[in-house]
Structures are given as structure tokens and as C-alpha cells.
Design a protein around this motif. Structure first.
Motif, PDB file in Angstrom:
ATOM      1  N   LEU A 332       0.832  -1.208   0.000  1.00  0.00           N
ATOM      2  CA  LEU A 332       0.000   0.000   0.000  1.00  0.00           C
ATOM      3  C   LEU A 332       0.866   1.257   0.000  1.00  0.00           C
ATOM      4  O   LEU A 332       0.533   2.240  -0.679  1.00  0.00           O
ATOM      5  CB  LEU A 332      -0.941  -0.017   1.205  1.00  0.00           C
ATOM      6  N   GLN A 368      -8.499  -0.282   3.215  1.00  0.00           N
ATOM      7  CA  GLN A 368      -7.619   0.583   2.433  1.00  0.00           C
ATOM      8  C   GLN A 368      -7.322  -0.045   1.070  1.00  0.00           C
ATOM      9  O   GLN A 368      -7.275   0.651   0.047  1.00  0.00           O
ATOM     10  CB  GLN A 368      -6.317   0.820   3.202  1.00  0.00           C
ATOM     11  N   THR A 369      -7.134  -1.369   1.059  1.00  0.00           N
ATOM     12  CA  THR A 369      -6.861  -2.074  -0.195  1.00  0.00           C
ATOM     13  C   THR A 369      -8.049  -1.990  -1.134  1.00  0.00           C
ATOM     14  O   THR A 369      -7.903  -1.698  -2.336  1.00  0.00           O
ATOM     15  CB  THR A 369      -6.524  -3.552   0.097  1.00  0.00           C
ATOM     16  N   ALA A 405      -7.389   6.785  10.354  1.00  0.00           N
ATOM     17  CA  ALA A 405      -7.252   6.035   9.107  1.00  0.00           C
ATOM     18  C   ALA A 405      -8.624   5.703   8.530  1.00  0.00           C
ATOM     19  O   ALA A 405      -8.852   5.825   7.317  1.00  0.00           O
ATOM     20  CB  ALA A 405      -6.451   4.758   9.358  1.00  0.00           C
ATOM     21  N   ILE A 409      -9.999   7.010   4.812  1.00  0.00           N
ATOM     22  CA  ILE A 409     -10.422   6.082   3.762  1.00  0.00           C
ATOM     23  C   ILE A 409     -11.886   6.324   3.400  1.00  0.00           C
ATOM     24  O   ILE A 409     -12.270   6.289   2.217  1.00  0.00           O
ATOM     25  CB  ILE A 409     -10.191   4.625   4.197  1.00  0.00           C
ATOM     26  N   GLU A 412     -12.075   9.106   1.192  1.00  0.00           N
ATOM     27  CA  GLU A 412     -11.595   8.729  -0.138  1.00  0.00           C
ATOM     28  C   GLU A 412     -12.679   8.032  -0.955  1.00  0.00           C
ATOM     29  O   GLU A 412     -12.765   8.212  -2.179  1.00  0.00           O
ATOM     30  CB  GLU A 412     -10.373   7.816   0.005  1.00  0.00           C
TER      31      GLU A 412
END
Length: 432
Positions: A332, A368-369, A405, A409, A412
Motif C-alpha cells: 500500500l 484501504q486495499t 485512518a 479512507i 476517499e
């Protein structure tokens, strides 16, 4: 009443009657029939030499008279403990847990304190490996309280270290610190041994995760000095690895890498390839935080560690998870969510068997992935699972970072409402 729970005198009487021997027939210059009668009635305590003599005359084992457990039963218990330990060392934690629990459920082991304690501590190890931290904490705390007066100082430190680690992994950093400080922060400090250095390393990591960086920096010097005085590779590995964690939390990346190098150098002296490989995986995780710009280097190290054939079974499953998690982080950082997904697949089947904090860490990386792959719905699902755990977790630096975090995300993947809520949770963790 079973032989294991009966008084010593009752066991002598039972053995005598089974042999058809009268008190008078046990006569000996040092052992009158009246003396035997007093022992059998519980009015006198037989010293070891007398018990040995009685065991010889009664043609039974000394073990039976002392504990109510025959030599054969004791041998079977020891074999059972060996099988349980083999299962644990072979990464069959659930089997080990079952074996230890079965041994402790029997009556015989209750009369053999040393074997009982071995079984309890083995069960605690198995519970930790199974992610059952509540049960492990209860067991370790009970053993520590009950056996404190009889435990050698090194064993007491080892049990306390395990207890502190369990509290820390649960997120109860106050309890983790308190357990370790009961030994290491008193007016009278214990003599430093390898076990005390390991306990000190656990305390230093708890300080770091709690954000108690000033106290951590003060204690770090004492811990490193103690490890240097001992000079053993095991002590140096524990101390420098913990110091590296503190340095990362303090924002001193280069200092963290220096401690990583010291830890690896010390580990290489032990002649334990499997242990060195595990440490490389752990140190790569620290280095990814200390110098993320070098993620490619740490990725290569992790790939080499993953492909290294295991020379010992102990901890192989945990090492595999650690390696996969750090590889996901590295990919990542390198902007390769496709490669990260490949490593994620390696731990998917194991995630339900891990402690909840570890599950949350992996699901956060999964979120996140998925976000990096443009799979918004899957990302939101993973992050929802992380948020559910974080809402129950105590407020720490770690949970604060996790909320941040999650918020980034979610932003995002264009979930502004949930993102704002996650940012607010992060602020609440910081007391704002």
C-alpha cells in the motif's frame, strides 16, 4: 474422598489396610506403632524420611503417600503435559488448549502443584494463541496471585510479562502498565535477569502505546543499561526491539532503525534461524513506520522472510500472519493495492481465529486495499467492522490512529457523513 484429596494419614492407613499390615508390623527403631497411629489420625506430621520409610514398608510409591498420586499416574500426567506442549509448539493451539484443560479437569494434578502450575501456564499460552485473551488474563492473574510466594523471581517476572502483554493486546494499557510496574517500579528494584528485561521491554512498549513518552524515555535508559550489563543476546534483542517501538512513537525514525539493527545483530548471535526470521518480520514492521520511503527495501526483506523455510514449528502461524500484514502495508505504501490484495488472501482464512485487535488491524488494511482498487462497497463493509471494534476499545494512541485512518479512507470512497463521525471519534480519543 479420592486419594488425591485425602490427608496423608488417611493414605497411609488405606495403603496399610490394602496390604493387610497392622500398625505393629510397621515397627522400626525410629517408628513405633503409636507414632504411626498419630500420623494416621493427623495429629502428627510425618517428615520426609519417615514417609520414605513407610513407602518402603508399605510397598507403595513415595509419590502416592505425599500426594495421593501413584508413580504411574504421575508419569501419565507428565506424558500428557508433553503432548500438550508438542501441540502448542506445533502451532496446534486449539488441540493444546483441549489437552491442557483436560489435564486440569482431573483430580490427580491438583495434588501436584508443580505440574498443575505447568499445565495452567501452558493453557494460558494456548489461550493467547487462540486469541482468547480474557480467559488467559483470568488464568495468569490467578496463578500469579496464588503462587507468588513460591515462584522463583524469574518465573514470576515471566508470568507478569505474559499478563501485561495480554492486557496490552486487549487495549487496557493502564492494566498492562500497572502489572509490570508492580515489579519494576517499586522502591526496591529486583536484580535484572533476562526475564526482567523481557518484562521491562513489555512495559516500555505499553508506555509507548499509551503515549506516556516522557516516562518511556526515562525508563528506556535503565532498560538498555540493564540489557548491556547482562550482555546476553536475548536481553539485548528484547530491549532494543522495545526501544525501537518507543522511538517510532516519539517520531525518531533514524533512532528506531538503529535499535532495529542492534536487535537483529544480537539475534544473529543466538544461532536460531527461525527466531532471526521472526525478528526480521517484526523489525520490518517497525521500519515501515520509521522510514516508509524505503518500503521497497522492507518489502524485499519480508518476501525473503516469507520464502525462508521454517526450521522450527513454534510460532509459524503467527509469523505467517505478521509477514502477510507487513507485506500488505508495504504494498500500500508503494501504491500497489493489487499486490496487497494477494497478500490479504493469505490471511483471510485465519482472521476469525485471531484476537479482535488483530482482526481490526487486518480489516483496516483490507478497507484501504479495497478503496485503492475502487471497490467502494467492500471498503465500507470492512471499515464498518473496524469501527464496531474501535467503539468498544479503550481510547489510546493506537485507536486514535485507527479512527483517523478509517476517516481518511471513508473520505476517499466518498462517505462524508461517516468520515466526519470517524474524525470526531478520533478527537474524542485525544480528549478533544
Amino acid at each position: 474422598m479420592s486419594a488425591a484429596t485425602a490427608p496423608v494419614g488417611q493414605r497411609i492407613k488405606t495403603a496399610r489396610r490394602r496390604r493387610g499390615i497392622s500398625q505393629a508390623e510397621l515397627a522400626h527403631p525410629e517408628l513405633s506403632d503409636s507414632y504411626v497411629s498419630l500420623i494416621e489420625s493427623g495429629k502428627r506430621t510425618a517428615p520426609p524420611a519417615v514417609l520414605e520409610l513407610l513407602a518402603e514398608k508399605l510397598e507403595c510409591s513415595l509419590s502416592y503417600l505425599v500426594s495421593g498420586v501413584t508413580a504411574e499416574q504421575r508419569e501419565e500426567l507428565e506424558l500428557g503435559l508433553g503432548r500438550a506442549r508438542q501441540a502448542l509448539d506445533g502451532d496446534r493451539a486449539a488441540e493444546a488448549r483441549t489437552r491442557y484443560a483436560a489435564l486440569l479437569a482431573g483430580e490427580a494434578i491438583a495434588s501436584l502443584p508443580h505440574l498443575r502450575q505447568e499445565a495452567e501456564l501452558g493453557l494460558a499460552d494456548a489461550l493467547q494463541a487462540c486469541g482468547e485473551l480474557d480467559e488467559a488474563i483470568t488464568l495468569l492473574a490467578g496463578v500469579r496471585h496464588r503462587d507468588a510466594a513460591q515462584m522463583p523471581a524469574e518465573l514470576y517476572a515471566s508470568v507478569t510479562c505474559a499478563l501485561s502483554r495480554c492486557h496490552r493486546r486487549q487495549g487496557d494499557l493502564t492494566a498492562a502498565v500497572r502489572a509490570a510496574e508492580q515489579i519494576l517500579a517499586g522502591a526496591v528494584r529486583p536484580a535484572w535477569s533476562e526475564e526482567h528485561v523481557r518484562l521491562g521491554a513489555e512495559l516500555l512498549i505499553a508506555y509507548a502505546e499509551r503515549g506516556d513518552l516522557l516516562r518511556g524515555c526515562q525508563f528506556r535508559g535503565e532498560l538498555l543499561a540493564a540489557a548491556d550489563r547482562l550482555g546476553t543476546p536475548a536481553a539485548l534483542v528484547a530491549a532494543h526491539r522495545a526501544a525501537a517501538v518507543l522511538a517510532v512513537e516519539s517520531g525518531h525514525g533514524e533512532e528506531a532503525l538503529a535499535h532495529v539493527e542492534r536487535a537483529l545483530a544480537a539475534q544473529s548471535e543466538l544461532g536460531d534461524p527461525s527466531g532471526l526470521n521472526r525478528l526480521r518480520v517484526a523489525c520490518a514492521g517497525i521500519a515501515l513506520s520509521a522510514r516508509p520511503a524505503d518500503a521497497g527495501r522492507w518489502r524485499r526483506l519480508l518476501m525473503a522472510a516469507r520464502d525462508e523455510p521454517a526450521t522450527g514449528p513454534a510460532g509459524a502461524a503467527e509469523e505467517e500472519v505478521d509477514c502477510a500484514v507487513n507485506l500488505i502495508r508495504a504494498e500500500l505504501l508503494l501504491g500497489s493495492p493489487e499486490a496487497a490484495e494477494g497478500h490479504l488472501a493469505a490471511v483471510r482464512d485465519q482472521i476469525e481465529h485471531l484476537p479482535r485487535d488483530r482482526q481490526a488491524e487486518i480489516r483496516l488494511l483490507a478497507g484501504q486495499t479495497m478503496a485503492g482498487l475502487g471497490r467502494r462497497r467492500e471498503a465500507v463493509r470492512e471499515l464498518a467492522a473496524v469501527a464496531a471494534w474501535l467503539r468498544e476499545a479503550p481510547p489510546t494512541r493506537r485507536t486514535t490512529r485507527s479512527w483517523l485512518a478509517v476517516a481518511r479512507i471513508l473520505q476517499e470512497v466518498e462517505e462524508p457523513g461517516d468520515s466526519v463521525a470517524a474524525y470526531q471519534r478520533a478527537l474524542a480519543c485525544m480528549g478533544l
